[in-house]
Scaffold this motif. Structure first.
Motif, short mmCIF file in Angstrom:
data_model
loop_
_atom_site.label_atom_id
_atom_site.label_comp_id
_atom_site.label_asym_id
_atom_site.label_seq_id
_atom_site.Cartn_x
_atom_site.Cartn_y
_atom_site.Cartn_z
N GLY A 175 0.79 -1.23 0.00
CA GLY A 175 0.00 0.00 0.00
C GLY A 175 0.82 1.27 0.00
O GLY A 175 0.69 2.12 -0.90
N ILE A 176 1.65 1.46 1.00
CA ILE A 176 2.41 2.70 1.15
C ILE A 176 3.48 2.81 0.06
O ILE A 176 4.25 1.87 -0.17
CB ILE A 176 3.08 2.77 2.54
CG1 ILE A 176 2.02 2.67 3.64
CG2 ILE A 176 3.87 4.06 2.67
CD1 ILE A 176 1.03 3.80 3.67
N GLU A 177 3.53 3.97 -0.61
CA GLU A 177 4.52 4.18 -1.67
C GLU A 177 5.88 4.54 -1.07
O GLU A 177 5.98 4.86 0.11
CB GLU A 177 4.07 5.32 -2.60
CG GLU A 177 2.64 5.20 -3.12
CD GLU A 177 1.64 5.95 -2.27
OE1 GLU A 177 0.57 6.31 -2.80
OE2 GLU A 177 1.92 6.17 -1.07
N SER A 178 6.88 4.53 -1.90
CA SER A 178 8.21 4.98 -1.48
C SER A 178 8.17 6.49 -1.28
O SER A 178 7.29 7.18 -1.83
CB SER A 178 9.24 4.62 -2.53
OG SER A 178 9.00 5.35 -3.73
N PRO A 179 9.11 7.05 -0.50
CA PRO A 179 9.12 8.51 -0.29
C PRO A 179 9.17 9.30 -1.60
O PRO A 179 8.55 10.36 -1.71
CB PRO A 179 10.39 8.73 0.54
CG PRO A 179 10.60 7.44 1.25
CD PRO A 179 10.13 6.37 0.30
N GLN A 180 9.89 8.78 -2.62
CA GLN A 180 9.98 9.47 -3.90
C GLN A 180 8.62 9.52 -4.60
O GLN A 180 8.21 10.57 -5.13
CB GLN A 180 11.01 8.78 -4.80
CG GLN A 180 12.45 8.83 -4.28
CD GLN A 180 12.72 7.78 -3.21
OE1 GLN A 180 11.88 6.92 -2.95
NE2 GLN A 180 13.89 7.87 -2.59
N GLU A 181 7.91 8.39 -4.59
CA GLU A 181 6.58 8.35 -5.22
C GLU A 181 5.61 9.28 -4.50
O GLU A 181 4.82 9.99 -5.14
CB GLU A 181 6.03 6.92 -5.19
CG GLU A 181 6.74 5.93 -6.10
CD GLU A 181 6.13 4.55 -5.98
OE1 GLU A 181 5.05 4.32 -6.56
OE2 GLU A 181 6.73 3.69 -5.31
N ARG A 182 5.66 9.29 -3.17
CA ARG A 182 4.73 10.14 -2.41
C ARG A 182 5.02 11.61 -2.67
O ARG A 182 4.10 12.43 -2.76
CB ARG A 182 4.83 9.83 -0.91
CG ARG A 182 4.35 8.42 -0.56
CD ARG A 182 4.41 8.16 0.95
NE ARG A 182 3.42 8.95 1.68
CZ ARG A 182 2.17 8.60 1.89
NH1 ARG A 182 1.71 7.45 1.40
NH2 ARG A 182 1.35 9.38 2.58
N ALA A 183 6.29 11.95 -2.79
CA ALA A 183 6.65 13.34 -3.07
C ALA A 183 6.13 13.76 -4.44
O ALA A 183 5.61 14.88 -4.62
CB ALA A 183 8.17 13.51 -3.00
#
Length: 659
Positions: free
Chosen positions: A400-408
């Motif tokens: 579910g949770i994306e990587s920090p780069q994807e979330r940014a």
């Protein structure tokens, strides 16, 4: 010493201290300067060391001692709480849990090698440059109220004493020993103050020493002689308190606070301060509770039998007796259920550590929010719900949770959120596991379902989103491109569904692209006594749980429609499956008449509905669930059985499998 008689008590106490260590280490990682948490962790490690040593578990005691040394160095201000230190403490905690698990299984300590982690912990101490630190200021801390009480008592002939007691390291039950000391002192007078507090002493939240202020009429030698007779005490110090010294010290303290701009705290402010939950509990053998529950079950069966007798003997006395027996059994049932109910917090508190470890392994920044941990559920559910929740949380972090780069890139906060929530909904408890991640890719799920021959390409075009999402619960189903040590094998969701449905519950999923996914688990509050609707099919009686029933109605035979060789009825604009229970239950003498309405029970499983045809309704009743036994465990359509008032056995239908 034969330690086997104390082993169960040791196991129970150790589990509590290990869980306390786990929770407090997580807090310490975020609040490295929190001295209260550091002291709490130190006390748990110290207690574990003493308990393990007294039981002869040397490996466990040595490892706890190594942790204790590191924590002692931290609390004295000679070592900082670094990432490396926290990782080592967590590693030691995992090793302690493994050692305790071995003791529980084999009764003896396993030959695990702790030299590596012990050397790591000792290395932190050896490499630390000692800093100057000041020990905690010793002495009394009495407020104005205590001073007034002492002043009045002195006028009445009492002598104020400061009594400090230190227990031996081999003392097994510190709280019980402290209680004996308190009782001995109270034979001579009154205790007006203790350090730590009485509640902390009762909960063993202290090391080996504690002190009290007591008002007595006896001399020091008399009191000391009485206390010296108590076993497991290393030393006792008794000093007479000078009232002038106390008042002088308090004046100095008030002047110091005033110079620092600290005003006197009012009683109302103290009352409004948040305090720790007491968390008082009593340990009860679960077998005794089960025995008590079984007796309640028999009472309910007798009540049902009385109701049957009442049909034939219409006497006022019989009716009154049945009503009274009904009240008694209901009250007894409620009392037993409350004894069996425990907060779901005992399961939820495992998961902050799980999320912390998953975050480190995946390189994602994830926060776990826990809501409704005080929600109480049956002990049986507590024992079973842990495994499904582990799978759901691991799935939320990994898928579910994306990587920090994807979330940014998506404009989301870099820190992902997983929420664990529990609340009541009627006679059910609902547990939700949600995340604010990428959501489930519906097209990808459908494509994989077609590839695995779970559905044909033609049927796939007519499926709704909810029907597509149900494929993730199929055995061996996974959309992961590669298998990791966290997920990707296609067994997690299958385990979740199987386990939840075995407890009479349901699991649903709701997902939205780039907004997140939410799993909703519904479970009955108890798995022992439930409300049912009794129906007949042929000569047999069956029970349908009330919690699964939406409505009872009659439909004309002509309104039953055949679509793709399956029967459906129109229910308030929705086309829902029509299930002929006579056919499913193999009742050959039961047929639907060609004319006249058919009685149907509309049942639900999450958002899904179905209509069950029944011959006759017998009415609503509270019944006791009896297990079918191993020989009939494979019959999935039936979840259990019950004994009716007339002695007949009625099978309880499992609506989840029927739908």
């Amino acid at each position: 010493m034969d330690s086997s008689q104390y082993r169960e008590l040791f196991m129970e106490e150790s589990r509590e201290h290990l869980q306390s260590l786990n929770n407090n280490l997580l807090v310490l990682e975020k609040q490295p300067d929190n001295t209260e948490v550091i002291n709490e962790i130190f006390r748990s490690a110290h207690t574990l060391k003493g308990m393990a040593g007294s039981m002869g578990f040397k490996t466990m005691a040595d490892l706890a001692h190594a942790m204790e040394n590191v924590l002692d160095t931290i609390r004295k201000g000679n070592m900082n709480v670094s990432v490396e230190v926290m990782d080592a403490l967590f590693e030691a905690l995992d090793m302690l849990e493994g050692l305790l698990q071995d003791i529980g299984q084999a009764g003896v300590e396993s030959p695990r090698d702790i030299s590596g982690i012990r050397a790591k912990l000792e290395g932190f101490i050896n490499s630390t440059v000692a800093k100057d630190y000041k020990p905690h200021k010793e002495g009394l801390s009495l407020d104005e109220h205590h001073v007034r009480v002492i002043s009045e008592a002195v006028k009445d002939g009492f002598i104020p004493y400061y009594i400090e007691v230190k227990l031996k390291e081999s003392c097994l039950m510190k709280a019980a020993r402290a209680y004996i000391v308190f009782r001995a002192i109270e034979n001579f007078g009154h205790i007006i103050h203790s350090q730590p507090s009485v509640q902390d002493i009762e909960e063993e939240k202290f090391e080996l020493s504690f002190s009290v202020v007591a008002l007595c009429r006896a001399e020091i030698e008399t009191i000391k002689r009485e206390l010296d007779s108590i076993s497991e005490i290393e030393s006792i110090s008794i000093k007479e308190i000078s009232l002038d010294d106390i008042q002088s010290r308090n004046r100095v303290e008030r002047a110091k606070f005033k110079s620092q701009g600290i005003d006197k705290i009012t009683a109302q402010e103290v009352k409004e301060r948040p305090s720790k939950a007491a968390g008082r509990s009593i340990r009860v053998d679960i077998e005794r509770l089960d025995r008590l529950m079984n007796l309640v079950s028999e009472l309910i069966i007798i009540k049902n039998r009385f109701q049957d007798l009442q049909r034939y003997e219409d006497k006022a006395a019989m009716a009154e007796s049945v009503e009274y027996l009904g009240r008694v059994t209901s009250d007894l049932h409620d009392a037993v259920m409350k004894a069996r109910m425990i907060p779901i917090q005992t399961v939820f508190e495992r998961f902050p550590r799980t999320v912390r470890d998953l975050s480190r392994n995946t390189g994602k920044d994830v926060r776990l929010n826990i809501v409704g941990a005080e929600t109480e559920v049956d002990r049986t559910i507590i024992d079973e719900i842990g495994e499904p929740l582990v799978h759901l949380i691991r799935n939320a972090v990994d898928h579910g949770i994306e990587s920090p780069q994807e979330r940014a890139a998506l404009g989301k906060p870099l820190e992902g959120t997983v929420e664990l929530k529990a609340y009541y909904d009627g006679d059910n408890v609902v547990i939700e596991v949600s995340d604010d991640g990428r959501g489930i890719d519906i097209d990808k799920v459908l494509k994989r379902a077609v590839q695995q021959n779970l559905v044909s390409s033609e049927e796939a075009e007519s499926l709704s989103q909810q029907e597509i999402l149900q494929f993730i619960f199929e055995p061996g189903f996974s959309t992961a491109e590669r298998v990791t040590d966290i997920s990707g094998r296609g067994v997690g969701m299958d385990v979740v569904k199987t386990k939840i449905e075995s407890m009479g519950g349901t699991v649903d999923v709701d997902s939205r692209p780039n907004q997140g996914t939410r799993f909703i688990i519904r479970l009955p509050l108890t798995l022992s006594i439930i409300q049912v609707l009794l129906v007949t099919m042929g000569q047999e009686v069956y029970a349908i749980p009330i919690s699964s029933i939406k409505e009872i109605m009659e439909v004309p035979v002509g309104s039953i429609k055949l679509v793709r060789q399956k029967e459906f009825i129109d229910y308030r604009g929705l086309l829902i499956p029509f299930v002929r229970l006579a056919k499913v239950l193999e009742c050959p003498d039961e047929q639907i008449e060609s004319e006249g309405p058919v009685t149907v029970v509309i049942v639900k499983k999450g958002e899904k509905l179905a209509a069950l045809s029944v011959s006759q309704l017998m009415g609503h009743q509270e019944i006791v669930i009896k297990p079918l036994g191993k020989a009939l465990a494979k019959i999935k359509i039936v979840s259990g059985a019950t004994i009716l008032g007339d002695g007949r056995v009625a099978l309880i239908l499992d609506v989840n499998h029927l739908i």
